[in-house]
Design a protein around this motif. Structure first.
Motif, PDB file in Angstrom:
ATOM      1  N   ASP A  95       9.321  15.482   2.380  1.00 16.46           N
ATOM      2  CA  ASP A  95       9.556  16.604   3.285  1.00 16.46           C
ATOM      3  C   ASP A  95       8.663  16.514   4.522  1.00 16.46           C
ATOM      4  OD1 ASP A  95       7.036  17.620   2.572  1.00 16.46           O
ATOM      5  OD2 ASP A  95       7.857  19.237   1.342  1.00 16.46           O
ATOM      6  N   ALA A  96       8.801  17.471   5.411  1.00 15.91           N
ATOM      7  CA  ALA A  96       8.067  17.449   6.684  1.00 15.91           C
ATOM      8  C   ALA A  96       6.557  17.481   6.480  1.00 15.91           C
ATOM      9  CB  ALA A  96       8.503  18.631   7.550  1.00 15.91           C
ATOM     10  N   ASP A  97       6.092  18.030   5.358  1.00 18.59           N
ATOM     11  CA  ASP A  97       4.661  18.081   5.063  1.00 18.59           C
ATOM     12  C   ASP A  97       4.164  16.798   4.385  1.00 18.59           C
ATOM     13  OD1 ASP A  97       4.516  20.673   6.081  1.00 18.59           O
ATOM     14  OD2 ASP A  97       4.927  21.572   4.126  1.00 18.59           O
ATOM     15  N   GLY A  98       5.071  15.859   4.134  1.00 18.85           N
ATOM     16  CA  GLY A  98       4.694  14.593   3.509  1.00 18.85           C
ATOM     17  C   GLY A  98       4.767  14.593   1.998  1.00 18.85           C
ATOM     18  N   ALA A  99       5.193  15.704   1.388  1.00 17.78           N
ATOM     19  CA  ALA A  99       5.298  15.787  -0.069  1.00 17.78           C
ATOM     20  C   ALA A  99       6.654  15.262  -0.527  1.00 17.78           C
ATOM     21  CB  ALA A  99       5.120  17.228  -0.528  1.00 17.78           C
ATOM     22  N   TRP A 100       6.647  14.504  -1.610  1.00 20.48           N
ATOM     23  CA  TRP A 100       7.896  14.039  -2.200  1.00 20.48           C
ATOM     24  C   TRP A 100       8.538  15.181  -2.971  1.00 20.48           C
ATOM     25  CZ3 TRP A 100      10.218   9.706  -0.878  1.00 20.48           C
ATOM     26  CH2 TRP A 100       9.466   8.683  -0.316  1.00 20.48           C
ATOM     27  N   LYS A 101       9.857  15.320  -2.831  1.00 21.64           N
ATOM     28  CA  LYS A 101      10.635  16.352  -3.522  1.00 21.64           C
ATOM     29  C   LYS A 101      11.855  15.694  -4.171  1.00 21.64           C
ATOM     30  CE  LYS A 101       8.352  20.033  -2.051  1.00 21.64           C
ATOM     31  NZ  LYS A 101       7.869  21.095  -2.914  1.00 21.64           N
ATOM     32  N   GLY A 109       0.818  -1.201   0.000  1.00 19.11           N
ATOM     33  CA  GLY A 109       0.000   0.000   0.000  1.00 19.11           C
ATOM     34  C   GLY A 109       0.852   1.251   0.000  1.00 19.11           C
ATOM     35  N   GLN A 110       1.885   1.269   0.825  1.00 18.99           N
ATOM     36  CA  GLN A 110       2.799   2.408   0.868  1.00 18.99           C
ATOM     37  C   GLN A 110       3.491   2.553  -0.476  1.00 18.99           C
ATOM     38  OE1 GLN A 110       3.362   4.806   3.088  1.00 18.99           O
ATOM     39  NE2 GLN A 110       4.869   5.694   1.720  1.00 18.99           N
ATOM     40  N   SER A 111       3.894   1.436  -1.053  1.00 15.73           N
ATOM     41  CA  SER A 111       4.564   1.469  -2.340  1.00 15.73           C
ATOM     42  C   SER A 111       3.652   2.044  -3.416  1.00 15.73           C
ATOM     43  CB  SER A 111       5.034   0.067  -2.711  1.00 15.73           C
ATOM     44  OG  SER A 111       5.679   0.093  -3.953  1.00 15.73           O
ATOM     45  N   ASP A 112       2.365   1.671  -3.393  1.00 21.38           N
ATOM     46  CA  ASP A 112       1.415   2.208  -4.370  1.00 21.38           C
ATOM     47  C   ASP A 112       1.250   3.716  -4.199  1.00 21.38           C
ATOM     48  OD1 ASP A 112       1.040  -0.315  -5.398  1.00 21.38           O
ATOM     49  OD2 ASP A 112      -0.873  -0.658  -4.377  1.00 21.38           O
ATOM     50  N   GLU A 113       1.147   4.174  -2.943  1.00 19.17           N
ATOM     51  CA  GLU A 113       1.045   5.615  -2.680  1.00 19.17           C
ATOM     52  C   GLU A 113       2.307   6.332  -3.142  1.00 19.17           C
ATOM     53  OE1 GLU A 113       0.130   6.625   1.348  1.00 19.17           O
ATOM     54  OE2 GLU A 113      -1.483   5.154   1.452  1.00 19.17           O
ATOM     55  N   THR A 114       3.444   5.758  -2.814  1.00 23.94           N
ATOM     56  CA  THR A 114       4.724   6.348  -3.211  1.00 23.94           C
ATOM     57  C   THR A 114       4.836   6.396  -4.726  1.00 23.94           C
ATOM     58  OG1 THR A 114       5.800   5.633  -1.181  1.00 23.94           O
ATOM     59  CG2 THR A 114       7.235   6.088  -3.061  1.00 23.94           C
ATOM     60  N   ARG A 115       4.504   5.284  -5.372  1.00 17.05           N
ATOM     61  CA  ARG A 115       4.582   5.212  -6.834  1.00 17.05           C
ATOM     62  C   ARG A 115       3.685   6.272  -7.475  1.00 17.05           C
ATOM     63  NH1 ARG A 115       6.242   2.006 -10.695  1.00 17.05           N
ATOM     64  NH2 ARG A 115       6.985   0.417  -9.267  1.00 17.05           N
ATOM     65  N   ALA A 116       2.475   6.413  -6.987  1.00 12.36           N
ATOM     66  CA  ALA A 116       1.546   7.396  -7.555  1.00 12.36           C
ATOM     67  C   ALA A 116       2.061   8.819  -7.350  1.00 12.36           C
ATOM     68  CB  ALA A 116       0.163   7.237  -6.934  1.00 12.36           C
ATOM     69  N   ALA A 117       2.565   9.113  -6.162  1.00  6.74           N
ATOM     70  CA  ALA A 117       3.062  10.468  -5.880  1.00  6.74           C
ATOM     71  C   ALA A 117       4.276  10.799  -6.744  1.00  6.74           C
ATOM     72  CB  ALA A 117       3.401  10.605  -4.399  1.00  6.74           C
ATOM     73  N   ILE A 118       5.185   9.858  -6.864  1.00  6.64           N
ATOM     74  CA  ILE A 118       6.401  10.110  -7.646  1.00  6.64           C
ATOM     75  C   ILE A 118       6.089  10.157  -9.139  1.00  6.64           C
ATOM     76  CG2 ILE A 118       8.626   9.104  -8.298  1.00  6.64           C
ATOM     77  CD1 ILE A 118       8.951   8.382  -5.300  1.00  6.64           C
ATOM     78  N   THR A 119       5.190   9.324  -9.593  1.00 11.04           N
ATOM     79  CA  THR A 119       4.776   9.384 -10.998  1.00 11.04           C
ATOM     80  C   THR A 119       4.176  10.754 -11.311  1.00 11.04           C
ATOM     81  OG1 THR A 119       4.406   6.999 -11.113  1.00 11.04           O
ATOM     82  CG2 THR A 119       3.254   8.355 -12.750  1.00 11.04           C
ATOM     83  N   GLY A 120       3.339  11.259 -10.421  1.00  7.90           N
ATOM     84  CA  GLY A 120       2.766  12.596 -10.607  1.00  7.90           C
ATOM     85  C   GLY A 120       3.825  13.676 -10.619  1.00  7.90           C
ATOM     86  N   LEU A 121       4.803  13.560  -9.718  1.00 12.47           N
ATOM     87  CA  LEU A 121       5.891  14.536  -9.663  1.00 12.47           C
ATOM     88  C   LEU A 121       6.689  14.508 -10.971  1.00 12.47           C
ATOM     89  CD1 LEU A 121       8.152  15.161  -6.597  1.00 12.47           C
ATOM     90  CD2 LEU A 121       9.074  15.146  -8.882  1.00 12.47           C
ATOM     91  N   LEU A 122       6.990  13.315 -11.466  1.00  7.14           N
ATOM     92  CA  LEU A 122       7.742  13.211 -12.715  1.00  7.14           C
ATOM     93  C   LEU A 122       6.940  13.741 -13.911  1.00  7.14           C
ATOM     94  CD1 LEU A 122       9.468   9.757 -12.152  1.00  7.14           C
ATOM     95  CD2 LEU A 122      10.596  11.992 -12.288  1.00  7.14           C
ATOM     96  N   ASP A 123       5.638  13.513 -13.911  1.00  7.19           N
ATOM     97  CA  ASP A 123       4.793  14.073 -14.971  1.00  7.19           C
ATOM     98  C   ASP A 123       4.836  15.605 -14.939  1.00  7.19           C
ATOM     99  OD1 ASP A 123       4.050  11.534 -15.822  1.00  7.19           O
ATOM    100  OD2 ASP A 123       2.085  11.580 -14.830  1.00  7.19           O
TER     101      ASP A 123
END
Length: 158
Positions: free
Chosen positions: A138-144, A24-38
């Motif tokens: 980051d501290a707010d939970g956003a991937w950077k 589940g964490q991996s799916d959330e991480t994958r989705a967030a990072i995919t969005g960031l890369l897009d």
């Protein structure tokens, strides 16, 4: 049966029981990072330095091929402004893998293909790279983007 066998079985059972939570964490991480890369791809093609800088951690590092590492927001902004003054990109990123290293760290290996236009001459050429992104939450939970490096897949220009 050796004395190590029960320990191995217990460790295996613990791993098996924890897999759904990690998935589940991996799916959330994958989705967030995919969005960031897009978002990065769109901003790169639009020469949108402000958006690109917001995608980086404050201490982010950009390591372009044939250049020194650019560290921190001010250096990143200057580097991308310099890139966009020199060239215009029209590239598409493909994600080869996203790997979660922990709750706070992950990396993505990508490749990109498209064209680059030399702004001074108007000359266009094929563009292709392999990329490696290291991300930090980051501290707010956003991937950077914490670190970014790329190398060309094109043969040297003559």
């Amino acid at each position: 049966m050796s004395h190590k066998t029960p320990t191995i079985l217990i460790a295996g059972a613990a791993l098996a029981l924890s897999t759904p939570a990690l998935a589940g964490q991996s799916d959330e991480t994958r989705a967030a990072i995919t969005g960031l890369l897009d978002t990065y791809e769109t901003a790169l093609n639009a020469q949108d330095t402000d958006t690109i800088i917001r995608l980086y951690a404050e201490d982010g590092v950009f390591m372009p091929q044939h250049s020194s590492a650019q560290v921190g927001t001010a250096a990143l902004q200057a580097a991308y402004l310099g890139v966009f003054e020199a060239i215009t990109l029209n590239v598409d990123f493909a994600i080869d893998e996203i790997v979660s290293l922990s709750d706070q760290w992950a990396f993505a290996r990508t490749h990109s293909l498209g064209t680059v236009t030399i702004n001074a001459t108007g000359e266009s050429a094929p563009e292709g790279n392999n990329e490696l992104f290291l991300f930090h939450r980051d501290a707010d939970g956003a991937w950077k983007i914490a670190r970014y490096i790329f190398s060309t897949t094109n043969p040297p220009r003559s």
